[in-house]
Design an enzyme around this catalytic site. Structure first.
Site, PDB file in Angstrom:
ATOM      1  N   GLU A  57       0.831  -1.210   0.000  1.00 18.99           N
ATOM      2  CA  GLU A  57       0.000   0.000   0.000  1.00 18.99           C
ATOM      3  C   GLU A  57       0.863   1.257   0.000  1.00 18.99           C
ATOM      4  O   GLU A  57       0.655   2.186  -0.773  1.00 18.99           O
ATOM      5  CB  GLU A  57      -0.916  -0.006   1.223  1.00 18.99           C
ATOM      6  CG  GLU A  57      -1.649   1.300   1.470  1.00 18.99           C
ATOM      7  CD  GLU A  57      -2.069   1.458   2.915  1.00 18.99           C
ATOM      8  OE1 GLU A  57      -1.378   2.177   3.666  1.00 18.99           O
ATOM      9  OE2 GLU A  57      -3.086   0.853   3.317  1.00 18.99           O
ATOM     10  N   ASP A 118      -5.874  -3.617  -3.021  1.00 14.97           N
ATOM     11  CA  ASP A 118      -5.979  -2.166  -3.198  1.00 14.97           C
ATOM     12  C   ASP A 118      -4.654  -1.585  -3.664  1.00 14.97           C
ATOM     13  O   ASP A 118      -4.611  -0.736  -4.562  1.00 14.97           O
ATOM     14  CB  ASP A 118      -6.463  -1.489  -1.927  1.00 14.97           C
ATOM     15  CG  ASP A 118      -5.552  -1.700  -0.728  1.00 14.97           C
ATOM     16  OD1 ASP A 118      -4.849  -2.736  -0.673  1.00 14.97           O
ATOM     17  OD2 ASP A 118      -5.539  -0.832   0.178  1.00 14.97           O
TER      18      ASP A 118
END
Length: 369
Positions: A57, A118
């Site tokens: 991330e 993500d």
């Protein structure tokens, strides 16, 4: 005919009006983030963990901010470290491991090889947009290859709903139940991928039903389950709360293009959060996604994340808090939320209705490249 005094006043007025726009060409907050959180080799470090961890991330967000800042050196450094250390040297063949850091034996390396979808989405998006904006075909090719890998390994067909993104490539399905994280699917990012066909086209079309259905009270949960014949179900305490994951749902929705017709629908759906903020000086740390009851006070990054989502006095209050209590060198997550929210608020970037990036350097600034 303009007199000299009048002409001078006119120039001074124009410069005063334009100054914030041109000042935006330099991004001091990004410069400070690099100093505090990014090593010379391109590794983003979260110092809050004793293992000095790096997450996929963090690497993905650094790629985004480097692109917004037209910082090609940092983009290349972060990309290189990510590929070599999280993807076994081949980002197009191996999804990045989500966690890297100091092991119990004192060595450094991958701590958890599972992927975080993500981060994978943001990396693919950053590569595609870097290829487009910087006219670098190799980035575009890498982005498309990574996107195919994500579709193969991290996208599931939910019976009764359709295609959706799982949080990772392992551990999120069991017995007709799929666990999902709404904050992992920024609508503008999915929209950028829709041009490549399925499963992204269907996924983009289902963003509003997904976000509305998974948050019936207008408050996004951190986690939610899809269960065959039952639909959306709470993931269970404390996962039904809207906290450190869900804050990004409001951030992504607020940053959607005003020309995207989905934005108005989603802002209306999540208006209970805006209503809560009209009554509070500080964002709550947690909101029960069923009852709407807020509790605690969130960090300054929450205030920044809500800047694109709010308006009026509520927005101004969070703008002032963000400026006066800016995150320091020990608050990685709060800092990245602030770069997103405050950066958008300062018009350093926008997303188009097609999910493309419109950076300030592409519109107003002269670059050296």
């Amino acid at each position: 005919m303009l007199t000299r005094p009048f002409f001078g006043l006119l120039v001074a007025s124009v410069l005063f009006i334009c100054r914030p726009l041109y000042a935006a060409c330099e991004w001091p907050a990004w410069t400070q983030f690099k100093q505090d959180y990014i090593r010379a080799d391109g590794r983003v470090v979260d110092p809050s963990d004793a293992r000095k961890i790096t997450t996929s991330e963090g690497q993905s967000y650094a790629l985004f901010f480097a692109l917004v800042a037209d910082d090609r050196d940092t983009f290349n450094q972060v990309l290189g470290w990510t590929q070599n250390n999280l993807s076994a040297g081949a980002l197009t063949r191996h999804l990045p491991a989500w966690l890297w850091g100091k092991k119990d034996d004192g060595s450094w390396g991958v701590l958890d090889s599972n992927a975080a979808s993500d981060a994978d989405l943001w990396i693919a998006w950053a590569l595609l947009e870097a290829g487009r904006l910087w006219q670098q075909p190799r980035f575009s090719a890498m982005g498309r290859a990574l996107l195919r890998r994500i579709a193969d390994d991290e996208v599931a067909w939910l019976p009764g709903f359709g295609f959706l993104l799982l949080p990772g490539n392992d551990g999120f399905t069991s017995d007709n139940r799929w666990r999902l994280n709404p904050s992992y699917l920024p609508p503008q990012v999915i929209q950028r991928f829709a041009r490549y066909g399925e499963p992204w086209r269907s996924m983009s079309a289902s963003m509003v039903p997904f976000l509305q259905g998974s948050s019936p009270a207008g408050i996004a949960p951190d986690w939610v389950d899809w269960v065959v014949d039952k639909g959306w179900q709470p993931a269970g305490e404390p996962k039904e709360n809207s906290e450190y994951n869900a804050i990004r749902v409001y951030l992504w929705v607020g940053m959607m293009s005003d020309e995207d017709p989905r934005k108005k629908k989603l802002l209306a759906h999540f208006s209970p959060v805006a209503d809560i903020m009209k009554q509070r000086a500080l964002p709550p740390e947690s909101i029960n996604s069923r009852t709407g009851k807020p509790s605690g006070n969130g960090p300054v990054g929450f205030s920044a994340a809500l800047l694109p989502f709010l308006s009026g006095h509520a927005q101004e209050a969070q703008r002032q808090r963000t400026a006066s209590a800016f995150p320091g060198a020990d608050a990685y997550y709060s800092y990245v939320l602030t770069l997103f929210g405050q950066g958008w608020d300062q018009h350093r970037f926008r997303f188009t209705s097609q999910g493309e990036l419109s950076p300030v350097w592409g519109r107003l600034c002269a670059t050296s490249h």
